[in-house]
Design a protein around this motif. Sequence first.
Motif, PDB file in Angstrom:
ATOM      1  N   SER A  53       0.852  -1.183   0.000  1.00 59.38           N
ATOM      2  CA  SER A  53       0.000   0.000   0.000  1.00 59.38           C
ATOM      3  C   SER A  53       0.888   1.234   0.000  1.00 59.38           C
ATOM      4  CB  SER A  53      -0.905   0.019   1.235  1.00 59.38           C
ATOM      5  OG  SER A  53      -1.523   1.284   1.387  1.00 59.38           O
ATOM      6  N   LYS A  80      -0.468  -7.575  -5.061  1.00 59.56           N
ATOM      7  CA  LYS A  80      -1.555  -6.684  -4.659  1.00 59.56           C
ATOM      8  C   LYS A  80      -0.991  -5.287  -4.442  1.00 59.56           C
ATOM      9  CE  LYS A  80      -4.132 -10.368  -2.279  1.00 59.56           C
ATOM     10  NZ  LYS A  80      -4.760 -10.788  -0.997  1.00 59.56           N
ATOM     11  N   TYR A  82      -2.287  -1.216  -3.478  1.00 63.33           N
ATOM     12  CA  TYR A  82      -3.356  -0.326  -3.028  1.00 63.33           C
ATOM     13  C   TYR A  82      -2.866   1.121  -3.093  1.00 63.33           C
ATOM     14  CZ  TYR A  82      -4.883  -4.821  -1.193  1.00 63.33           C
ATOM     15  OH  TYR A  82      -5.229  -6.137  -1.086  1.00 63.33           O
ATOM     16  N   TRP A  84      -3.926   5.168  -2.692  1.00 64.37           N
ATOM     17  CA  TRP A  84      -4.931   6.039  -2.078  1.00 64.37           C
ATOM     18  C   TRP A  84      -4.585   7.510  -2.320  1.00 64.37           C
ATOM     19  CZ3 TRP A  84      -8.268   2.483  -0.526  1.00 64.37           C
ATOM     20  CH2 TRP A  84      -7.786   1.261  -0.066  1.00 64.37           C
ATOM     21  N   GLU A 117      -4.338  -8.014  -7.951  1.00 62.26           N
ATOM     22  CA  GLU A 117      -5.354  -7.144  -7.345  1.00 62.26           C
ATOM     23  C   GLU A 117      -4.850  -5.709  -7.308  1.00 62.26           C
ATOM     24  OE1 GLU A 117      -7.617  -6.598  -3.034  1.00 62.26           O
ATOM     25  OE2 GLU A 117      -6.939  -8.591  -3.667  1.00 62.26           O
ATOM     26  N   CYS A 119      -6.186  -1.699  -6.340  1.00 57.90           N
ATOM     27  CA  CYS A 119      -7.189  -0.803  -5.769  1.00 57.90           C
ATOM     28  C   CYS A 119      -6.697   0.626  -5.905  1.00 57.90           C
ATOM     29  CB  CYS A 119      -7.428  -1.154  -4.296  1.00 57.90           C
ATOM     30  SG  CYS A 119      -8.617  -0.051  -3.490  1.00 57.90           S
ATOM     31  N   THR A 121      -8.026   4.475  -5.300  1.00 60.89           N
ATOM     32  CA  THR A 121      -9.013   5.445  -4.834  1.00 60.89           C
ATOM     33  C   THR A 121      -8.422   6.826  -5.039  1.00 60.89           C
ATOM     34  OG1 THR A 121      -9.809   3.888  -3.162  1.00 60.89           O
ATOM     35  CG2 THR A 121     -10.433   6.183  -2.890  1.00 60.89           C
ATOM     36  N   CYS A 142      -8.705  -8.641 -10.136  1.00 61.91           N
ATOM     37  CA  CYS A 142      -9.527  -7.855  -9.212  1.00 61.91           C
ATOM     38  C   CYS A 142      -9.149  -6.380  -9.346  1.00 61.91           C
ATOM     39  CB  CYS A 142      -9.306  -8.332  -7.773  1.00 61.91           C
ATOM     40  SG  CYS A 142     -10.241  -7.377  -6.550  1.00 61.91           S
ATOM     41  N   LEU A 143     -10.116  -5.547  -9.704  1.00 60.13           N
ATOM     42  CA  LEU A 143      -9.894  -4.115  -9.865  1.00 60.13           C
ATOM     43  C   LEU A 143     -10.923  -3.348  -9.055  1.00 60.13           C
ATOM     44  CD1 LEU A 143      -8.532  -1.660 -11.237  1.00 60.13           C
ATOM     45  CD2 LEU A 143     -10.193  -1.927 -13.098  1.00 60.13           C
ATOM     46  N   SER A 144     -10.439  -2.394  -8.250  1.00 61.82           N
ATOM     47  CA  SER A 144     -11.320  -1.525  -7.474  1.00 61.82           C
ATOM     48  C   SER A 144     -10.943  -0.078  -7.768  1.00 61.82           C
ATOM     49  CB  SER A 144     -11.170  -1.805  -5.971  1.00 61.82           C
ATOM     50  OG  SER A 144     -11.976  -0.920  -5.214  1.00 61.82           O
ATOM     51  N   VAL A 145     -11.905   0.692  -8.259  1.00 60.22           N
ATOM     52  CA  VAL A 145     -11.667   2.095  -8.598  1.00 60.22           C
ATOM     53  C   VAL A 145     -12.818   2.946  -8.083  1.00 60.22           C
ATOM     54  CG1 VAL A 145     -10.196   1.699 -10.615  1.00 60.22           C
ATOM     55  CG2 VAL A 145     -12.680   1.705 -10.883  1.00 60.22           C
ATOM     56  N   SER A 146     -12.537   4.213  -7.920  1.00 66.24           N
ATOM     57  CA  SER A 146     -13.558   5.154  -7.478  1.00 66.24           C
ATOM     58  C   SER A 146     -13.229   6.516  -8.072  1.00 66.24           C
ATOM     59  CB  SER A 146     -13.599   5.228  -5.946  1.00 66.24           C
ATOM     60  OG  SER A 146     -14.529   6.203  -5.518  1.00 66.24           O
TER      61      SER A 146
END
Length: 313
Positions: A53, A80, A82, A84, A117, A119, A121, A142-146
């Motif tokens: 991260s 992975k 992350y 932010w 993975e 992520c 944000t 695995c993809l996480s976006v905002s």
Amino acid sequence: MRMNIDELNDDCLCIILEYLPLPDQIAMARSSLRYEQLLGEIVWRKARYREVSVSDDMLKPLNKEDYMFFFEVTSPHMEKLYIWNVHEKAFDSYLGRHLLRPELAFYLCLKLTNLRELCVTDDYMNNSMIQIVSKSCPHLNCLSVSSAYITGQFMVDLHNLKTLVARECSIEASHLAEMLTQLQLTTLDVTANRYNIEQTILQAPTARLLRLQRLGISDAKDFGFHIGEQLPALRELVVSYHGVKAEDLRDMMDTTRQLAASSDSKFTKRLQSIMCNVVDVEVALEQMTGLETRSPRASPQFCELLKIIYKCK
């Protein structure tokens, strides 16, 4: 008898290097190609460095150059990652100067050949960056976006994608239809999306939705009951509503109860979890359940009411 550290074999050197704090490890890696290879190929390939991260405490003592060096060396082995709010750390618009961290594009252009993975944000994430990810992360599942700038374009190029979390985005119906047709998603979360995409999911070929087990969606009619019936493998359903009046929710709950009672499908039996986020939930609960005389804490949770209506576990 004195011995130069360079005379030690690789196994001994790696044991010594592991005891050093990360800034010292990087200093050693910069001192010779041998140390860089030992750290990059052995020490930094261990589990604690494969899941990173940008807010990790171990990275805080690093200056910008060492920080970037670490990511460049370790990125091929990361599984992975992350990220932010990078923009806030990378650039101070008030002072007009760059700070001690690189911008978002730096991370996405790394050689993330083993990444599974990701992520992100960050409000500055956009479609062109998704295109970069599709090329730099060939094994991403695995993809996480905002970000409001994410419309779903280029996501079909993530051929191995199984989980997509795209909250507070602007996923367009046409791009979602492509994803549902070409990707084998098991998890899809598009809550708080700018556009209502319930009909897009309902109209998607059932054969491509056989694997979808978890779904998050906003403003679905009848708390997602119609979608739940159509998805044969669905186990978890999350629906969210914003700015909906309590009386409208009450009417919707009555309609959903009738649908559940008259349905002969196996949907209500296989659904294991249903959740719903409602603004001013305590007030809405009191009005919908007729429990105005009871303490809000004694009222059943909204999700529990839906479970009872759906007759799920």
